[in-house]
Motif scaffolding. Structure first.
Motif, PDB file in Angstrom:
ATOM      1  N   ILE A  96       0.686  -1.060   0.007  1.00 57.61           N
ATOM      2  CA  ILE A  96       0.023  -0.158   0.088  1.00 57.61           C
ATOM      3  C   ILE A  96       0.993   1.349  -0.056  1.00 57.61           C
ATOM      4  CG2 ILE A  96      -1.572   1.378   1.463  1.00 57.61           C
ATOM      5  CD1 ILE A  96      -3.059  -1.158   2.264  1.00 57.61           C
ATOM      6  N   ALA A  97       1.987   1.248   0.723  1.00 58.07           N
ATOM      7  CA  ALA A  97       2.716   2.436   0.918  1.00 58.07           C
ATOM      8  C   ALA A  97       3.439   2.627  -0.555  1.00 58.07           C
ATOM      9  CB  ALA A  97       3.816   2.034   1.949  1.00 58.07           C
ATOM     10  N   LEU A  98       4.059   1.681  -1.093  1.00 59.86           N
ATOM     11  CA  LEU A  98       4.758   1.568  -2.634  1.00 59.86           C
ATOM     12  C   LEU A  98       3.468   2.184  -3.588  1.00 59.86           C
ATOM     13  CD1 LEU A  98       6.787  -1.557  -2.829  1.00 59.86           C
ATOM     14  CD2 LEU A  98       7.608   0.870  -2.812  1.00 59.86           C
ATOM     15  N   SER A  99       1.946   1.618  -3.429  1.00 62.57           N
ATOM     16  CA  SER A  99       1.052   1.902  -4.276  1.00 62.57           C
ATOM     17  C   SER A  99       0.866   3.339  -4.084  1.00 62.57           C
ATOM     18  CB  SER A  99      -0.115   1.133  -4.058  1.00 62.57           C
ATOM     19  OG  SER A  99      -1.279   1.475  -4.900  1.00 62.57           O
ATOM     20  N   LEU A 100       0.458   3.962  -2.893  1.00 66.82           N
ATOM     21  CA  LEU A 100       0.447   5.285  -2.782  1.00 66.82           C
ATOM     22  C   LEU A 100       1.329   6.402  -3.134  1.00 66.82           C
ATOM     23  CD1 LEU A 100      -1.714   4.810   0.664  1.00 66.82           C
ATOM     24  CD2 LEU A 100      -2.609   5.525  -1.386  1.00 66.82           C
ATOM     25  N   ALA A 101       2.680   5.755  -2.919  1.00 61.57           N
ATOM     26  CA  ALA A 101       3.971   6.572  -3.168  1.00 61.57           C
ATOM     27  C   ALA A 101       3.792   6.937  -4.734  1.00 61.57           C
ATOM     28  CB  ALA A 101       4.985   5.931  -2.815  1.00 61.57           C
ATOM     29  N   LYS A 102       3.664   5.632  -5.477  1.00 60.36           N
ATOM     30  CA  LYS A 102       3.479   5.876  -6.864  1.00 60.36           C
ATOM     31  C   LYS A 102       2.385   6.804  -7.513  1.00 60.36           C
ATOM     32  CE  LYS A 102       3.139   2.938 -11.039  1.00 60.36           C
ATOM     33  NZ  LYS A 102       3.233   1.315 -11.551  1.00 60.36           N
ATOM     34  N   ARG A 103       1.188   6.788  -6.694  1.00 66.31           N
ATOM     35  CA  ARG A 103       0.250   7.750  -6.995  1.00 66.31           C
ATOM     36  C   ARG A 103       0.575   9.295  -6.630  1.00 66.31           C
ATOM     37  NH1 ARG A 103      -5.100   5.435  -4.361  1.00 66.31           N
ATOM     38  NH2 ARG A 103      -5.759   7.670  -4.972  1.00 66.31           N
ATOM     39  N   ASN A 104       1.679   9.298  -5.882  1.00 65.90           N
ATOM     40  CA  ASN A 104       2.022  10.399  -5.124  1.00 65.90           C
ATOM     41  C   ASN A 104       3.404  11.006  -6.013  1.00 65.90           C
ATOM     42  OD1 ASN A 104       1.803  12.909  -3.764  1.00 65.90           O
ATOM     43  ND2 ASN A 104       3.465  12.016  -2.116  1.00 65.90           N
ATOM     44  N   ASN A 105       3.345  10.716  -7.290  1.00 65.05           N
ATOM     45  CA  ASN A 105       4.706  10.885  -8.016  1.00 65.05           C
ATOM     46  C   ASN A 105       5.991  10.324  -7.443  1.00 65.05           C
ATOM     47  OD1 ASN A 105       3.193  12.444 -10.044  1.00 65.05           O
ATOM     48  ND2 ASN A 105       3.302  14.116  -8.373  1.00 65.05           N
ATOM     49  N   GLY A 106       5.777   9.128  -7.112  1.00 60.54           N
ATOM     50  CA  GLY A 106       7.113   8.431  -6.372  1.00 60.54           C
ATOM     51  C   GLY A 106       7.286   8.905  -4.970  1.00 60.54           C
ATOM     52  N   ILE A 107       6.866   9.767  -4.136  1.00 68.40           N
ATOM     53  CA  ILE A 107       7.138  10.502  -3.058  1.00 68.40           C
ATOM     54  C   ILE A 107       6.387   9.540  -2.022  1.00 68.40           C
ATOM     55  CG2 ILE A 107       7.253  12.564  -1.616  1.00 68.40           C
ATOM     56  CD1 ILE A 107       8.960  12.461  -4.343  1.00 68.40           C
ATOM     57  N   PHE A 108       7.143   8.863  -1.117  1.00 69.29           N
ATOM     58  CA  PHE A 108       6.532   8.060   0.211  1.00 69.29           C
ATOM     59  C   PHE A 108       6.449   9.174   1.205  1.00 69.29           C
ATOM     60  CE2 PHE A 108       7.450   6.246   4.082  1.00 69.29           C
ATOM     61  CZ  PHE A 108       6.510   5.370   4.315  1.00 69.29           C
ATOM     62  N   GLU A 109       5.100   9.211   2.033  1.00 69.90           N
ATOM     63  CA  GLU A 109       4.964   9.728   3.235  1.00 69.90           C
ATOM     64  C   GLU A 109       4.661   8.850   4.223  1.00 69.90           C
ATOM     65  OE1 GLU A 109       5.360  12.948   3.343  1.00 69.90           O
ATOM     66  OE2 GLU A 109       4.786  13.864   1.408  1.00 69.90           O
ATOM     67  N   PRO A 110       5.549   8.890   5.528  1.00 66.64           N
ATOM     68  CA  PRO A 110       5.189   7.879   6.404  1.00 66.64           C
ATOM     69  C   PRO A 110       3.417   7.772   6.869  1.00 66.64           C
ATOM     70  CG  PRO A 110       6.883   9.193   7.046  1.00 66.64           C
ATOM     71  CD  PRO A 110       6.236   9.914   5.968  1.00 66.64           C
ATOM     72  N   GLU A 111       2.564   8.715   6.835  1.00 65.58           N
ATOM     73  CA  GLU A 111       1.342   8.740   7.008  1.00 65.58           C
ATOM     74  C   GLU A 111       0.568   7.675   6.156  1.00 65.58           C
ATOM     75  OE1 GLU A 111       3.125  12.187   8.975  1.00 65.58           O
ATOM     76  OE2 GLU A 111       3.026  11.545   6.546  1.00 65.58           O
ATOM     77  N   MET A 112       1.114   7.449   5.006  1.00 67.07           N
ATOM     78  CA  MET A 112       0.516   6.299   4.164  1.00 67.07           C
ATOM     79  C   MET A 112       0.289   5.025   4.744  1.00 67.07           C
ATOM     80  SD  MET A 112       2.447   7.228   0.668  1.00 67.07           S
ATOM     81  CE  MET A 112       2.348   9.004  -0.315  1.00 67.07           C
ATOM     82  N   ARG A 113       1.069   4.634   5.799  1.00 66.39           N
ATOM     83  CA  ARG A 113       0.968   3.327   6.561  1.00 66.39           C
ATOM     84  C   ARG A 113      -0.054   3.073   7.540  1.00 66.39           C
ATOM     85  NH1 ARG A 113       5.475   0.260   5.199  1.00 66.39           N
ATOM     86  NH2 ARG A 113       7.529   1.217   5.122  1.00 66.39           N
ATOM     87  N   LEU A 114      -0.761   4.676   7.702  1.00 62.88           N
ATOM     88  CA  LEU A 114      -1.810   4.488   8.974  1.00 62.88           C
ATOM     89  C   LEU A 114      -3.216   4.473   8.185  1.00 62.88           C
ATOM     90  CD1 LEU A 114      -0.514   7.752  10.745  1.00 62.88           C
ATOM     91  CD2 LEU A 114      -0.035   5.457  11.157  1.00 62.88           C
ATOM     92  N   TRP A 115      -3.214   4.186   7.033  1.00 65.29           N
ATOM     93  CA  TRP A 115      -4.796   3.974   6.494  1.00 65.29           C
ATOM     94  C   TRP A 115      -5.010   2.664   6.940  1.00 65.29           C
ATOM     95  CZ3 TRP A 115      -8.038   7.025   5.071  1.00 65.29           C
ATOM     96  CH2 TRP A 115      -7.551   8.539   4.832  1.00 65.29           C
ATOM     97  N   LEU A 116      -4.166   1.476   6.862  1.00 62.59           N
ATOM     98  CA  LEU A 116      -4.418   0.327   7.209  1.00 62.59           C
ATOM     99  C   LEU A 116      -4.861  -0.077   8.623  1.00 62.59           C
ATOM    100  CD1 LEU A 116      -4.317  -2.496   5.737  1.00 62.59           C
ATOM    101  CD2 LEU A 116      -1.845  -2.641   6.874  1.00 62.59           C
ATOM    102  N   ALA A 117      -4.291   0.985   9.437  1.00 66.41           N
ATOM    103  CA  ALA A 117      -4.739   0.813  10.947  1.00 66.41           C
ATOM    104  C   ALA A 117      -6.060   1.292  11.028  1.00 66.41           C
ATOM    105  CB  ALA A 117      -3.539   1.514  11.882  1.00 66.41           C
ATOM    106  N   ILE A 118      -6.458   2.443  10.577  1.00 64.39           N
ATOM    107  CA  ILE A 118      -7.883   2.695  10.291  1.00 64.39           C
ATOM    108  C   ILE A 118      -9.054   1.635   9.929  1.00 64.39           C
ATOM    109  CG2 ILE A 118      -9.478   4.289   9.274  1.00 64.39           C
ATOM    110  CD1 ILE A 118      -7.902   5.707  11.399  1.00 64.39           C
ATOM    111  N   ALA A 119      -8.584   0.903   8.852  1.00 64.32           N
ATOM    112  CA  ALA A 119      -9.427  -0.005   8.184  1.00 64.32           C
ATOM    113  C   ALA A 119      -9.759  -1.360   9.381  1.00 64.32           C
ATOM    114  CB  ALA A 119      -8.977  -0.630   6.814  1.00 64.32           C
TER     115      ALA A 119
END
Length: 562
Positions: free
Chosen positions: A404-427
């Motif tokens: 998920i982090a890699l997928s969201l980073a790809k949608r964000n022009n290759g830029i990774f944000e640590p907050e991207m990992r928190l979506w899984l915790a919410i789910a």
């Protein structure tokens, strides 16, 4: 508030990195972060097994292939299982201890809570030694000490013995939490840490849930003292393996004249090409071409790779004086209360840990009584549902966290944000209170044991992504200060567990077991929903507090250029 030594671009605060190179034809490529050096002794150095697309001349004589990293992590995982087993296996022996030595259940619960309190302070005293002398000696010596404590537990006779073995085992056991995160930051890249931390949490659960299962059958077949003799045997075996197989992962990547080297005393000046390459490798924002070039820096074979015996040196003595090391006894608290991200993730991790430990003490004090009348082996079997739940959570969330982090980073022009990992915790958040409600209400009403057992499994599935995300968020956002951060997290985590366990009996006496777990479930829900605040405002907070982060990162004994 300390100020940043260098201007920080709000778009690129600490933790924001490029991990997808979208410029390449076909599939995008993963960009390595943190950046490996050219030293063959660097644990982060890439290997042909990890990155087969690299030219063969860049992968010769790789000194830290993936199997070697995973071997070190496997040994650390065994250490985690044994330490958590030593702490939690005691609960299945409470019935025989009550009969043979006359220890009341209130006293036994207090001894467990005293151990949790000791977990709060263990890291404060012991982690500075890991920063000064390396990870290897701490793993080796703590394993030896735990082996001795197991022997002491097997010969227990008095209340003093009971309290001391719990307190001492937990003071040393605090290292199982702090050192592991240091090891993960030493060895693995950002895009590997979600899975690694999920695996780590899964092994923690093995110690917490399956150790009582095995301990229950040992208690019934061989007597409660043999639970501790087996612990001594297993710790002894682990000690031998650590001595001959575990390598030091602490690596000094501090640069000289902009060039990372292994030996600070090296008198050979860097040439112009090295300086240009290093400057390129240490820039904060890179073009795709620069990223590709930085990723493919060849090893510097003028730096000798360590021999087998050098890798197994008992300690690595940092030149930093111990007076500087001692600052790490109080620095975690400064970080904890000055950086909201560290405090909140500590709170999440602490509440999730309490969701695991509090039901364990409830089982041992409630299910030994009517209408259940469970024996030691039956109490141990109640560890199977949370183990199954945690395993399911790990299987689902471990690979998902990084993908998920890699997928969201790809949608964000290759830029990774640590907050991207928190979506899984919410789910997975709803599973935690739902499981706690089923467990507490089921026990309170004396329902069939399947309901509380199912509740334990359900809550365990939800605990995994939240705990893993909290640890990985810390490692991704605050890599340079991870040792101090995790010491602070450990203090908060175990303080929360201690408070809940001490309050468990009077709280239940006041409102009943059902309402205790309803309240507990609601508290956990509120805390987990706080992840939404960090999903939307976490990057802003990281940018505003970049100066504080850089201030403390400069105080670390060993740093890696970012």
């Amino acid at each position: 508030m300390p100020s940043s030594p260098v201007p920080t671009d709000p778009a690129w605060p600490p933790g924001t990195v490029r991990i997808e190179d979208l410029s390449q034809p076909g599939d995008s490529e993963v960009v390595l972060h943190p950046k490996p050096t050219q030293d063959p002794n660097d644990p982060l150095v890439r290997s042909s097994s990890e990155y087969p697309e690299l030219p063969i001349e860049l992968t010769l004589l790789q000194n830290w292939p993936l199997w070697r990293k995973n071997l070190n992590f496997a040994l650390v995982s065994y250490y985690v299982v044994m330490v958590l087993a030593l702490i939690d296996v005691a609960t299945v022996t409470w019935g025989p201890l009550n009969l043979e030595l006359g220890f009341s259940y209130a006293l036994l619960t207090d001894s467990y809570a005293a151990g949790c309190g000791s977990l709060c302070i263990g890291g404060l005293f012991l982690v500075p030694f890991a920063l000064k002398y390396g990870r290897r000696p701490i793993y080796v010596f703590s394993t030896a000490i735990q082996c001795g404590i197991s022997v002491w537990s097997a010969k227990m006779q008095t209340v003093t013995d009971l309290m001391l073995v719990n307190v001492l085992s937990c003071i040393v056991g605090a290292l199982a939490e702090v050192l592991v995160q240091m090891t993960v930051a030493d060895v693995y890249f950002v895009h590997q840490r979600g899975l690694t931390n999920t695996i780590y949490f899964w092994f923690m659960t093995i110690g917490v849930t399956l150790a009582p299962l095995a301990g229950g059958f040992i208690t019934q077949s061989q007597g409660w003292r043999w639970v501790w003799w087996w612990m001594a045997i297993l710790f002894g075996a682990g000690l031998v393996v650590f001595i001959f197989l575990y390598e030091e992962t602490m690596f000094d990547a501090s640069p000289i004249n902009g060039v990372p080297v292994a030996d600070k005393l090296d008198s050979n000046p860097p040439n112009k090409e090295d300086l240009e390459m290093s400057a390129l490798d240490n820039s904060d924002i890179k073009t795709p071409e620069e990223t590709q070039l930085a990723r493919e820096l060849p090893l510097d074979h003028s730096i000798p790779a360590k021999t087998y015996w050098q890798k197994l040196a008992l300690w690595t003595n940092s030149p930093v004086p111990f007076s500087e090391v001692a600052k790490h006894c109080y620095q975690p608290f400064l970080i904890l209360f000055q950086i909201p991200g560290v405090f909140f993730m500590a709170l999440v991790y602490g509440v999730m840990t309490a969701c695991t430990t509090v039901p364990v003490t409830t089982l041992s004090s409630v299910m030994t009584l009517p209408p259940y009348n469970f024996g030691a082996s039956q109490i141990g079997l109640m560890g199977v549902p949370p183990f199954i739940g945690t395993t399911l959570g790990a299987v689902i969330c471990g690979p998902l966290s990084d993908s998920i982090a890699l997928s969201l980073a790809k949608r964000n022009n290759g830029i990774f944000e640590p907050e991207m990992r928190l979506w899984l915790a919410i789910a997975f958040t709803p599973l935690v209170p739902a499981g706690l409600f089923m467990f507490g209400i089921g026990l309170n009403n004396g329902t069939h044991w399947l309901l509380p057992a199912f509740g334990l499994g359900v809550s365990s599935v939800g605990v995994v992504p939240a705990s893993s995300a909290a640890l990985t968020y810390l490692t991704d956002s605050y890599t340079d200060i991870i040792a101090d951060s995790v010491v602070g997290v450990t203090f908060i985590r175990n303080s929360i567990s201690t408070i809940f366990i001490f309050a468990l009996q009077p709280w239940c006496d006041s409102v009943g077991l059902a309402w205790f777990y309803v309240t507990f479930g609601l508290i956990s829900t509120v805390v987990l929903l706080g992840n939404l605040i960090f999903i939307y405002y976490g990057k802003t907070l990281r940018a505003k507090l970049a100066g504080t982060y850089h201030h403390y990162s400069q105080k670390q004994l060993i740093s890696r250029p970012s």
